[in-house]
Design an enzyme around this catalytic site. Structure first.
Site, mmCIF file in Angstrom:
data_model
loop_
_atom_site.group_PDB
_atom_site.id
_atom_site.type_symbol
_atom_site.label_atom_id
_atom_site.label_comp_id
_atom_site.label_asym_id
_atom_site.label_seq_id
_atom_site.Cartn_x
_atom_site.Cartn_y
_atom_site.Cartn_z
ATOM 1 N N PRO A 58 34.090 1.587 11.546
ATOM 2 C CA PRO A 58 33.472 0.427 12.193
ATOM 3 C C PRO A 58 34.107 -0.845 11.651
ATOM 4 C CG PRO A 58 31.973 1.391 10.559
ATOM 5 C CD PRO A 58 33.175 2.275 10.620
ATOM 6 N N MET A 59 34.610 -1.692 12.533
ATOM 7 C CA MET A 59 35.286 -2.922 12.101
ATOM 8 C C MET A 59 34.798 -4.085 12.944
ATOM 9 S SD MET A 59 39.170 -1.463 11.438
ATOM 10 C CE MET A 59 39.176 -0.292 12.814
ATOM 11 N N GLN A 67 26.706 2.025 14.174
ATOM 12 C CA GLN A 67 26.466 1.564 12.803
ATOM 13 C C GLN A 67 25.465 0.419 12.806
ATOM 14 O OE1 GLN A 67 29.036 -0.852 10.064
ATOM 15 N NE2 GLN A 67 29.058 1.037 8.851
ATOM 16 N N CYS A 74 29.630 -3.182 3.616
ATOM 17 C CA CYS A 74 30.252 -4.434 4.031
ATOM 18 C C CYS A 74 29.955 -5.551 3.034
ATOM 19 C CB CYS A 74 29.765 -4.824 5.421
ATOM 20 S SG CYS A 74 30.513 -6.344 6.035
ATOM 21 N N HIS A 81 33.850 4.416 0.979
ATOM 22 C CA HIS A 81 35.029 3.567 0.809
ATOM 23 C C HIS A 81 35.320 3.550 -0.683
ATOM 24 C CE1 HIS A 81 37.185 -0.455 1.956
ATOM 25 N NE2 HIS A 81 37.821 0.197 0.994
ATOM 26 N N ASN A 99 37.321 6.949 2.720
ATOM 27 C CA ASN A 99 37.791 5.780 3.450
ATOM 28 C C ASN A 99 38.438 4.826 2.459
ATOM 29 O OD1 ASN A 99 36.245 2.784 4.518
ATOM 30 N ND2 ASN A 99 37.950 3.712 5.598
ATOM 31 N N GLY A 100 39.440 4.096 2.953
ATOM 32 C CA GLY A 100 40.096 3.093 2.113
ATOM 33 C C GLY A 100 41.550 3.436 1.863
ATOM 34 N N GLY A 126 40.772 2.906 8.978
ATOM 35 C CA GLY A 126 40.359 1.599 9.462
ATOM 36 C C GLY A 126 41.480 0.841 10.130
#
Length: 337
Positions: free
Chosen positions: A17-18, A70, A100, A171, A211-212, A234
């Site tokens: 999700p971005m 999300q 976030c 993340h 993630n990351g 991402g």
């Protein structure tokens, strides 16, 4: 209600999700490249849905499935109501944002700041689980600020697992709520994949996606081979969507054939027509398509044509076709003719 029993399999590869990026047009595009990967919405705040009645934020196309909503928030009752709205709208999963780091998110007491309140997160997860039949998942960091991730992350995971969370995306960086911008928080704190891998040993029944820092499909395969249940990509999936997604169905899911950027463009044209007929603007879709031909001859002409022309009044599918000619004119098969 749309329930996808195979969502755990879809989570082998997901697109993160971005904010401002993974809107419904972006997700529709990504679905043209991969029929299997799990797609996520931008973060939608629970207050916007429950108090603001902004149900248009839940709009999506049936082709997007498997797709997850999300949510951002920290009030258990409100999140439960928002989760219900999401499930009623047809989402296959409801995800709680605990990762976030933006100022706007902190001021609302949600996002990464919730890493400091695992008890509250557990209450939220339990309330959301009670409210919906679809999976409730969490996306988090390994810790924030001066926290010791070795202590914080196991405690956090144990609380959400006890509350009924069966799938988490981690993340593998800390978030620094003071002193780093959201952009810096995506790059500067060091990655710690090893710590996240140890969590898999401590919580063998918890589905853990990493993630990351993941930029290629080769990395995705390597991380899956190392024992992670899933990998979330991402920015690379946004800026080089073809590189990340076009071979994913075959390489990650063992099904189907590779897609192409050209085919994705062809599939987008009827979607663009429908969007324009409904009063939309071309650039709302094409802004997500700029990276389709990243690294290929003609990619610059493709990007320039769309960037310069898509915001003009009356711009339509013919502009996309004109942009595409920059690429196809330089394709090897075109030269051979």
């Amino acid at each position: 209600m749309h329930i996808n029993a195979d969502i755990t399999r879809a989570a082998r590869l997901s697109v993160a999700p971005m904010m401002d990026w993974t809107d419904r047009h972006c997700r529709y595009l990504h679905r043209q490249l991969s029929g299997q990967a799990l797609l996520y919405t931008e973060m939608v705040t629970a207050p916007a849905l429950v108090r603001g009645g902004a149900l248009h934020l839940l709009d999506h196309h049936p082709a997007e499935h498997t797709v997850a909503l999300q949510l951002g928030g920290s009030d258990a009752r409100e999140l439960a109501q928002a989760a219900q709205l999401g499930a009623q709208a047809g989402y296959d999963e409801i995800n709680l944002n605990c990762g976030c780091p933006s100022d706007r998110v902190q001021s609302g007491t949600f996002g990464a700041v919730l890493m400091q309140e695992p008890g509250r997160v557990a209450e939220c997860v339990a309330a959301m689980r009670d409210a919906v039949d679809v999976p409730v998942t969490v996306k988090c960091r390994i810790g924030v600020d001066e926290q010791d991730p070795e202590e914080v992350l196991p405690e956090f995971l144990s609380r959400i697992v006890a509350a009924g969370c069966e799938r988490v995306t981690i993340h593998a960086r800390k978030a620094w709520l003071q002193g780093l911008s959201p952009k810096e928080n995506r790059d500067i704190p060091p990655l710690d994949y090893d710590l996240v891998q140890r969590m898999k040993g401590m919580f063998p029944n918890l589905h853990i996606s990493i993630n990351g820092g993941v930029a290629t499909l080769d990395q995705v395969e390597m991380l899956l081979d190392s024992g992670f249940d899933g990998v979330m990509v991402g920015r690379a999936a946004y800026h080089q969507p073809t590189d990340v997604l076009a071979q994913a169905d075959r390489r990650i899911f063992g099904t189907g054939r590779d897609s192409t950027a050209e085919q994705a463009v062809a599939n987008m044209l009827p979607y663009i027509d429908a969007h324009l007929l409904a009063g939309g603007r071309l650039h709302q879709i094409t802004r997500h398509m700029l990276g389709l031909f990243a690294g290929r001859p003609g990619a610059r002409g493709w990007r320039r044509t769309l960037s310069e022309g898509a915001t003009r009044d009356g711009a339509g599918p013919e502009l996309v076709e004109a942009a595409l000619r920059h690429v196809t004119a330089l394709a090897p098969e075109a030269k051979a003719v």
